[in-house]
Design a protein around this motif. Structure first.
Motif, PDB file in Angstrom:
ATOM      1  N   ILE A  29       0.841  -1.203   0.000  1.00 39.16           N
ATOM      2  CA  ILE A  29       0.000   0.000   0.000  1.00 39.16           C
ATOM      3  C   ILE A  29       0.872   1.248   0.000  1.00 39.16           C
ATOM      4  CG2 ILE A  29      -1.825   1.233   1.217  1.00 39.16           C
ATOM      5  CD1 ILE A  29      -2.653  -1.483   0.065  1.00 39.16           C
ATOM      6  N   LYS A  30       0.544   2.184  -0.875  1.00 41.66           N
ATOM      7  CA  LYS A  30       1.286   3.445  -0.948  1.00 41.66           C
ATOM      8  C   LYS A  30       1.100   4.227   0.351  1.00 41.66           C
ATOM      9  CE  LYS A  30       0.941   3.963  -5.988  1.00 41.66           C
ATOM     10  NZ  LYS A  30       0.435   4.802  -7.090  1.00 41.66           N
ATOM     11  N   GLU A  31       2.119   4.984   0.719  1.00 42.44           N
ATOM     12  CA  GLU A  31       2.102   5.720   1.976  1.00 42.44           C
ATOM     13  C   GLU A  31       0.955   6.718   2.037  1.00 42.44           C
ATOM     14  OE1 GLU A  31       3.240   6.835   5.816  1.00 42.44           O
ATOM     15  OE2 GLU A  31       3.621   5.066   4.578  1.00 42.44           O
ATOM     16  N   VAL A  32       0.683   7.390   0.920  1.00 42.58           N
ATOM     17  CA  VAL A  32      -0.398   8.385   0.917  1.00 42.58           C
ATOM     18  C   VAL A  32      -1.749   7.722   1.176  1.00 42.58           C
ATOM     19  CG1 VAL A  32      -0.712   8.237  -1.608  1.00 42.58           C
ATOM     20  CG2 VAL A  32      -1.414  10.316  -0.360  1.00 42.58           C
ATOM     21  N   THR A  33      -1.938   6.529   0.621  1.00 47.28           N
ATOM     22  CA  THR A  33      -3.190   5.785   0.843  1.00 47.28           C
ATOM     23  C   THR A  33      -3.265   5.294   2.285  1.00 47.28           C
ATOM     24  OG1 THR A  33      -3.151   5.039  -1.456  1.00 47.28           O
ATOM     25  CG2 THR A  33      -4.589   3.839   0.045  1.00 47.28           C
ATOM     26  N   ARG A  34      -2.153   4.812   2.804  1.00 53.31           N
ATOM     27  CA  ARG A  34      -2.133   4.320   4.178  1.00 53.31           C
ATOM     28  C   ARG A  34      -2.488   5.426   5.164  1.00 53.31           C
ATOM     29  NH1 ARG A  34       0.217   4.259   8.676  1.00 53.31           N
ATOM     30  NH2 ARG A  34       1.683   5.884   8.034  1.00 53.31           N
ATOM     31  N   LYS A  35      -1.923   6.629   4.946  1.00 54.41           N
ATOM     32  CA  LYS A  35      -2.214   7.756   5.837  1.00 54.41           C
ATOM     33  C   LYS A  35      -3.676   8.172   5.768  1.00 54.41           C
ATOM     34  CE  LYS A  35       2.356   9.903   6.232  1.00 54.41           C
ATOM     35  NZ  LYS A  35       3.162  11.128   5.995  1.00 54.41           N
ATOM     36  N   LYS A  36      -4.226   8.189   4.555  1.00 54.10           N
ATOM     37  CA  LYS A  36      -5.629   8.562   4.364  1.00 54.10           C
ATOM     38  C   LYS A  36      -6.543   7.606   5.119  1.00 54.10           C
ATOM     39  CE  LYS A  36      -9.144   9.053   0.741  1.00 54.10           C
ATOM     40  NZ  LYS A  36      -9.404   8.954  -0.711  1.00 54.10           N
ATOM     41  N   ILE A  37      -6.264   6.311   4.979  1.00 54.94           N
ATOM     42  CA  ILE A  37      -7.084   5.297   5.645  1.00 54.94           C
ATOM     43  C   ILE A  37      -6.925   5.367   7.163  1.00 54.94           C
ATOM     44  CG2 ILE A  37      -7.298   2.789   5.984  1.00 54.94           C
ATOM     45  CD1 ILE A  37      -6.708   2.516   2.958  1.00 54.94           C
ATOM     46  N   ALA A  38      -5.705   5.614   7.638  1.00 55.45           N
ATOM     47  CA  ALA A  38      -5.456   5.725   9.077  1.00 55.45           C
ATOM     48  C   ALA A  38      -6.212   6.908   9.674  1.00 55.45           C
ATOM     49  CB  ALA A  38      -3.958   5.873   9.341  1.00 55.45           C
ATOM     50  N   GLU A  39      -6.283   8.021   8.922  1.00 58.84           N
ATOM     51  CA  GLU A  39      -6.998   9.209   9.395  1.00 58.84           C
ATOM     52  C   GLU A  39      -8.501   8.944   9.494  1.00 58.84           C
ATOM     53  OE1 GLU A  39      -5.925  12.277   6.681  1.00 58.84           O
ATOM     54  OE2 GLU A  39      -3.868  12.487   7.464  1.00 58.84           O
ATOM     55  N   ILE A  40      -9.040   8.265   8.500  1.00 53.27           N
ATOM     56  CA  ILE A  40     -10.468   7.936   8.521  1.00 53.27           C
ATOM     57  C   ILE A  40     -10.775   6.986   9.676  1.00 53.27           C
ATOM     58  CG2 ILE A  40     -12.329   6.761   7.256  1.00 53.27           C
ATOM     59  CD1 ILE A  40     -11.023   7.773   4.662  1.00 53.27           C
ATOM     60  N   ALA A  41      -9.916   5.983   9.868  1.00 53.47           N
ATOM     61  CA  ALA A  41     -10.098   5.026  10.958  1.00 53.47           C
ATOM     62  C   ALA A  41     -10.080   5.733  12.304  1.00 53.47           C
ATOM     63  CB  ALA A  41      -9.007   3.957  10.911  1.00 53.47           C
ATOM     64  N   SER A  42      -9.191   6.712  12.441  1.00 45.28           N
ATOM     65  CA  SER A  42      -9.090   7.465  13.690  1.00 45.28           C
ATOM     66  C   SER A  42     -10.344   8.308  13.918  1.00 45.28           C
ATOM     67  CB  SER A  42      -7.849   8.356  13.659  1.00 45.28           C
ATOM     68  OG  SER A  42      -7.762   9.151  14.818  1.00 45.28           O
ATOM     69  N   GLN A  43     -10.840   8.950  12.870  1.00 42.97           N
ATOM     70  CA  GLN A  43     -12.047   9.778  12.971  1.00 42.97           C
ATOM     71  C   GLN A  43     -13.272   8.948  13.356  1.00 42.97           C
ATOM     72  OE1 GLN A  43     -12.233  11.698   9.160  1.00 42.97           O
ATOM     73  NE2 GLN A  43     -10.390  12.933   9.512  1.00 42.97           N
ATOM     74  N   LEU A  44     -13.311   7.717  12.878  1.00 40.00           N
ATOM     75  CA  LEU A  44     -14.449   6.836  13.172  1.00 40.00           C
ATOM     76  C   LEU A  44     -14.279   6.089  14.502  1.00 40.00           C
ATOM     77  CD1 LEU A  44     -15.134   5.198   9.677  1.00 40.00           C
ATOM     78  CD2 LEU A  44     -16.387   7.063  10.763  1.00 40.00           C
ATOM     79  N   ASN A  45     -13.100   6.295  15.164  1.00 42.97           N
ATOM     80  CA  ASN A  45     -12.779   5.554  16.384  1.00 42.97           C
ATOM     81  C   ASN A  45     -12.832   4.046  16.141  1.00 42.97           C
ATOM     82  OD1 ASN A  45     -12.400   7.837  18.101  1.00 42.97           O
ATOM     83  ND2 ASN A  45     -14.641   8.060  18.215  1.00 42.97           N
ATOM     84  N   TYR A  46     -12.266   3.656  14.999  1.00 40.95           N
ATOM     85  CA  TYR A  46     -12.264   2.246  14.628  1.00 40.95           C
ATOM     86  C   TYR A  46     -11.347   1.438  15.546  1.00 40.95           C
ATOM     87  CZ  TYR A  46     -10.986  -1.996  12.072  1.00 40.95           C
ATOM     88  OH  TYR A  46     -10.739  -3.294  11.731  1.00 40.95           O
ATOM     89  N   VAL A  47     -11.866   0.317  16.058  1.00 38.54           N
ATOM     90  CA  VAL A  47     -11.096  -0.586  16.904  1.00 38.54           C
ATOM     91  C   VAL A  47     -10.991  -1.932  16.194  1.00 38.54           C
ATOM     92  CG1 VAL A  47     -10.959  -1.797  19.110  1.00 38.54           C
ATOM     93  CG2 VAL A  47     -11.890   0.530  19.009  1.00 38.54           C
ATOM     94  N   PRO A  48      -9.768  -2.420  15.920  1.00 39.60           N
ATOM     95  CA  PRO A  48      -9.612  -3.698  15.202  1.00 39.60           C
ATOM     96  C   PRO A  48     -10.237  -4.864  15.956  1.00 39.60           C
ATOM     97  CG  PRO A  48      -7.533  -2.515  15.322  1.00 39.60           C
ATOM     98  CD  PRO A  48      -8.469  -1.809  16.244  1.00 39.60           C
ATOM     99  N   ASN A  49     -10.832  -5.768  15.227  1.00 42.80           N
ATOM    100  CA  ASN A  49     -11.359  -7.012  15.802  1.00 42.80           C
ATOM    101  C   ASN A  49     -10.235  -8.042  15.743  1.00 42.80           C
ATOM    102  OD1 ASN A  49     -12.544  -9.509  16.285  1.00 42.80           O
ATOM    103  ND2 ASN A  49     -14.481  -8.942  15.326  1.00 42.80           N
ATOM    104  N   TYR A  50      -9.522  -8.194  16.853  1.00 45.73           N
ATOM    105  CA  TYR A  50      -8.355  -9.066  16.844  1.00 45.73           C
ATOM    106  C   TYR A  50      -8.715 -10.542  16.707  1.00 45.73           C
ATOM    107  CZ  TYR A  50      -5.406  -5.107  17.927  1.00 45.73           C
ATOM    108  OH  TYR A  50      -4.754  -3.919  17.867  1.00 45.73           O
TER     109      TYR A  50
END
Length: 334
Positions: A29-50
């Motif tokens: 995954i390209k860094e720009v895409t990874r950062k975009k997805i990480a920001e959205i995940a943070s805004q949604l308070n996404y918690v991984p299902n381990y």
């Protein structure tokens, strides 16, 4: 309802596979895409299902930290230093499972579906059966504290023999000739290494090794207290005592004080480990610094590295000890 990977994918206008790879730091995954997805995940308070993540990646996200025994021969300071060192490195993404090998009747419950990696704080050769089982199961393992012969396994040790030799030599340089040792648990490799180093110092300086000056302890304060009592009851008590760990040294000091004697005026004491208590005893304890926390940190770093990328390198790493001179030894030559 908690946000999911599909929710993130919809907002990022990518596939849920791309989101999964981005959140797992995939190099695809390209860094720009990874950062975009990480920001959205943070805004949604996404918690991984381990649990789901474990099933998909066939990983347990559990690292085992094993001791030869927790109940016998493992001092509280040694135990806490080990856990603190490992815990400072292990990411919160992992569960840390702590157990003594002697708790198990057999090792059938220790397998690759349960552990991604194992750190073994090894104190005895009886652990070899456990090590062999872990290797046979294909579980990455790092062995700390005790030298093993298999160079393919990462093995991090301190030079206990050298440390004990330096402790004995320091007492001799301070003019002591009647020097005793309070040993650790019988059968533990650390006990043997420290005894051999201490005896090596005596022999190297032409000082007789007396059997009545070699007393068994158990690496706890109580055994140090009792062992020192034995030495003080001798017709010719020693003027100095090397204790194979700091907990026994503290117990030994209390035994001396109880007899109305003083450290170091009447008897000098040296410990081993440089535990957190050693600086705050009265007098402060001269001891051999054995960086258990550092060894444990390096062990944790190595197990994470092996889990991500198995290595074929020579696995033995030796960490030096250091004599820490404080106020518990009297110089008889001054």
């Amino acid at each position: 309802m908690a946000p999911t990977i599909k929710d993130i994918a919809k907002l990022a206008n990518v596939s849920h596979t791309t989101v999964s790879r981005a959140l797992n730091n995939s190099p695809l995954i390209k860094e720009v895409t990874r950062k975009k997805i990480a920001e959205i995940a943070s805004q949604l308070n996404y918690v991984p299902n381990y649990n789901a993540k474990s099933l998909v990646l066939q990983r347990s996200y559990t690292i085992g930290l094993f001791f030869t025994s927790i109940a016998t021969g493992t001092s509280s300071s040694f135990f806490s230093d080990t856990i603190r060192g490992v815990n400072s490195v292990i990411d919160v993404e992992y569960n840390l499972f702590i157990r003594g090998i002697d708790d198990y009747a057999d090792f059938s419950s220790i397998h690759s579906k349960r552990f991604d990696g194992i750190i073994l704080m090894s104190q005895s050769e009886v652990d070899n059966k456990f090590i062999y089982h872990v290797v046979q199961q294909g579980i990455p393992i790092v062995v700390l504290n005790r030298q093993i012969e298999d160079r393919s396994i990462i093995n991090i040790i301190s030079n206990d023999r050298e440390g004990a030799f330096n402790a004995g030599e320091y007492l001799i340089q301070c003019g002591h000739k009647d020097i005793a040792i309070i040993e650790g648990v019988e059968g533990f490799k650390s006990t043997q290494e420290r005894r051999d180093g201490f005896i090596g110092a005596l022999i190297g300086h032409g000082i007789a090794v007396r059997n009545d000056y070699m007393v068994r302890g158990n690496y706890d304060m109580q055994s140090g207290y009792l062992a020192m009592g034995q030495l003080l009851d001798l017709d010719r008590p020693p003027t100095a005592v090397f204790c194979s760990n700091d907990d026994m040294a503290i117990g030994a000091m209390n035994s001396v004080f109880e007899r109305g004697l003083q450290v170091p005026k009447d008897i000098s004491i040296v410990g081993f480990d440089d535990s957190g208590f050693s600086l705050f005893t009265n007098p402060s304890l001269t001891t051999v610094k054995r960086p258990i926390e550092t060894i444990s940190e390096q062990g944790a770093q190595r197990i994470l590295s092996i889990i991500k990328r198995p290595s074929e390198e020579d696995g033995r790493i030796s960490i030096k000890t250091e004599l820490i001179i404080r106020k518990s030894v009297r110089n008889l030559l001054q």
